[in-house]
Design an enzyme around this catalytic site. Structure first.
Site, PDB file in Angstrom:
ATOM      1  N   CYS A 282       3.199   6.763  10.725  1.00  0.00           N
ATOM      2  CA  CYS A 282       2.991   7.379   9.405  1.00  0.00           C
ATOM      3  C   CYS A 282       4.121   8.337   9.048  1.00  0.00           C
ATOM      4  O   CYS A 282       3.950   9.221   8.187  1.00  0.00           O
ATOM      5  CB  CYS A 282       1.640   8.092   9.344  1.00  0.00           C
ATOM      6  SG  CYS A 282       0.242   7.002   9.668  1.00  0.00           S
TER       7      CYS A 282
ATOM      8  N   HIS B 163      -1.497  -1.870  13.805  1.00  0.00           N
ATOM      9  CA  HIS B 163      -2.873  -2.340  13.887  1.00  0.00           C
ATOM     10  C   HIS B 163      -2.989  -3.273  15.076  1.00  0.00           C
ATOM     11  O   HIS B 163      -2.038  -4.011  15.400  1.00  0.00           O
ATOM     12  CB  HIS B 163      -3.283  -3.106  12.622  1.00  0.00           C
ATOM     13  CG  HIS B 163      -3.203  -2.286  11.369  1.00  0.00           C
ATOM     14  ND1 HIS B 163      -3.768  -1.038  11.262  1.00  0.00           N
ATOM     15  CD2 HIS B 163      -2.638  -2.548  10.169  1.00  0.00           C
ATOM     16  CE1 HIS B 163      -3.551  -0.563  10.050  1.00  0.00           C
ATOM     17  NE2 HIS B 163      -2.853  -1.452   9.371  1.00  0.00           N
TER      18      HIS B 163
ATOM     19  N   GLY C  99      -7.042   0.274   2.913  1.00  0.00           N
ATOM     20  CA  GLY C  99      -8.109   1.187   3.279  1.00  0.00           C
ATOM     21  C   GLY C  99      -7.807   1.997   4.517  1.00  0.00           C
ATOM     22  O   GLY C  99      -6.865   2.782   4.540  1.00  0.00           O
TER      23      GLY C  99
ATOM     24  N   ILE D 130      -5.216   6.239   6.736  1.00  0.00           N
ATOM     25  CA  ILE D 130      -5.659   5.712   5.447  1.00  0.00           C
ATOM     26  C   ILE D 130      -4.435   5.413   4.585  1.00  0.00           C
ATOM     27  O   ILE D 130      -3.521   6.234   4.488  1.00  0.00           O
ATOM     28  CB  ILE D 130      -6.575   6.714   4.724  1.00  0.00           C
ATOM     29  CG1 ILE D 130      -7.877   6.883   5.509  1.00  0.00           C
ATOM     30  CG2 ILE D 130      -6.880   6.257   3.297  1.00  0.00           C
ATOM     31  CD1 ILE D 130      -8.819   7.919   4.940  1.00  0.00           C
TER      32      ILE D 130
ATOM     33  N   LYS E  83       3.236   5.118   5.040  1.00  0.00           N
ATOM     34  CA  LYS E  83       4.410   4.676   5.779  1.00  0.00           C
ATOM     35  C   LYS E  83       4.036   3.640   6.825  1.00  0.00           C
ATOM     36  O   LYS E  83       3.086   2.876   6.649  1.00  0.00           O
ATOM     37  CB  LYS E  83       5.104   5.893   6.390  1.00  0.00           C
ATOM     38  CG  LYS E  83       5.667   6.844   5.328  1.00  0.00           C
ATOM     39  CD  LYS E  83       6.745   7.729   5.907  1.00  0.00           C
ATOM     40  CE  LYS E  83       7.465   8.495   4.818  1.00  0.00           C
ATOM     41  NZ  LYS E  83       8.686   9.136   5.342  1.00  0.00           N
TER      42      LYS E  83
ATOM     43  N   ARG F 298       0.839  -1.197   0.000  1.00  0.00           N
ATOM     44  CA  ARG F 298       0.000   0.000   0.000  1.00  0.00           C
ATOM     45  C   ARG F 298       0.872   1.244   0.000  1.00  0.00           C
ATOM     46  O   ARG F 298       2.088   1.185   0.210  1.00  0.00           O
ATOM     47  CB  ARG F 298      -0.905   0.014   1.229  1.00  0.00           C
ATOM     48  CG  ARG F 298      -0.144   0.010   2.544  1.00  0.00           C
ATOM     49  CD  ARG F 298      -0.998   0.364   3.729  1.00  0.00           C
ATOM     50  NE  ARG F 298      -0.293   0.129   4.985  1.00  0.00           N
ATOM     51  CZ  ARG F 298       0.604   0.928   5.519  1.00  0.00           C
ATOM     52  NH1 ARG F 298       0.960   2.038   4.884  1.00  0.00           N
ATOM     53  NH2 ARG F 298       1.193   0.629   6.671  1.00  0.00           N
TER      54      ARG F 298
END
Length: 273
Positions: free
Chosen positions: A215, A80, A197, A185, A76, A73
């Site tokens: 990020c 999760h 996503g 995102i 950076k 994706r």
């Protein structure tokens, strides 16, 4: 856009391993490209895992050698885990795909979701995702008893919050009244079909973000709905609200291909004399 199908893959004790969910994405992506399934949004929770998008640098990874999964994706490195709602909308869009418009639609759905729970969020120029904006710099509490004039982040582009104690930790951005990200995102588009996503922080342990530079952003932090509201919010509460706003925005979007500006004609060479 066609009707959007939601698939709830697993939550709580049935959280879905990242690699398993990634394989499921690939299967649904192939089926959507072949038009054997409709536009589909996978919703789930992951066990704790760090994932790194294509723009992640080595300096942004955990310093303690914690494993990181490199993925295809954009964006950076992020984290999760439990208490975070993950959404993978797998949608067929007109080519060439307008990636920015797709990201903006996801942001809109999450901004509306947060507002329904009483949390005001916004976008931040140049940064994707959904943010709770901090106080003006002059109104924020000082760090470690020092004036903000001495905040090293204002003068050191290489400042690393992972090496400088809890007062700079991303998870403590709310206490510092700084900008803090509520939802991240990161997407990929292949053959006109989207993958990956968003992740929405509902009630996670945000200290997991303190091992990385979330990020790649060193001067802001992270937050959750539960933190902002001062009460526990659960994934079960959020799910139907997120689904409703995603459906409303994605199904009613006026889709258009990305506009490609025509190239300027090459200048005529000057005549020699």
């Amino acid at each position: 856009m066609s009707e959007l199908r939601f698939v709830r893959l697993g939550f709580g004790e049935e959280r879905v391993d990242y690699q398993e969910a990634w394989q499921k994405q690939r299967e649904v992506h192939a089926a959507r490209f072949e038009d054997t399934v409709p536009d589909t949004c996978l919703l789930l929770e992951h066990p704790s895992v760090y994932t790194a998008g294509r723009r992640t640098t080595e300096s942004e990874r955990p310093l303690d050698g914690t494993p990181v999964i490199d993925v295809d994706r954009g964006g950076k490195i992020t984290w999760h885990g439990p208490g975070q709602l993950i959404g993978y909308p797998i949608l067929k869009l007109p080519r060439p795909v307008d990636v920015v418009a797709h990201v903006r639609r996801l942001e809109d759905a999450l901004i509306r979701t947060a507002a329904e729970f009483g949390v005001e969020t916004s976008r931040v120029e140049g940064r994707s995702g959904v943010w709770v904006l901090g106080d003006p710099v002059e109104d924020r509490p000082s760090l470690g008893g020092l004036s903000l004039d001495f905040d090293p982040r204002l003068h050191d582009e290489e400042f690393d919050p992972r090496l400088n104690g809890p007062e700079y930790a991303p998870s403590n951005a709310g206490q510092r009244r700084e900008d803090r990200k509520l939802a991240a995102i990161g997407i990929r588009v292949a053959k006109g079909v989207t993958m990956h996503g968003f992740s929405l922080n509902v009630n996670p342990d945000n200290t997991s973000f303190d091992r990385i530079v979330p990020c790649g952003i060193r001067d802001a932090g992270v937050t959750s709905l539960s933190y902002e509201l001062g009460r526990e919010i659960t994934i079960d509460e959020i799910l139907p609200v997120v689904e409703r706003h995603l459906r409303d925005i994605l199904e009613n979007a006026e889709l258009a291909p990305r506009v490609i500006a025509p190239k300027e004609p090459a200048a005529e060479p000057a005549a020699s004399v």
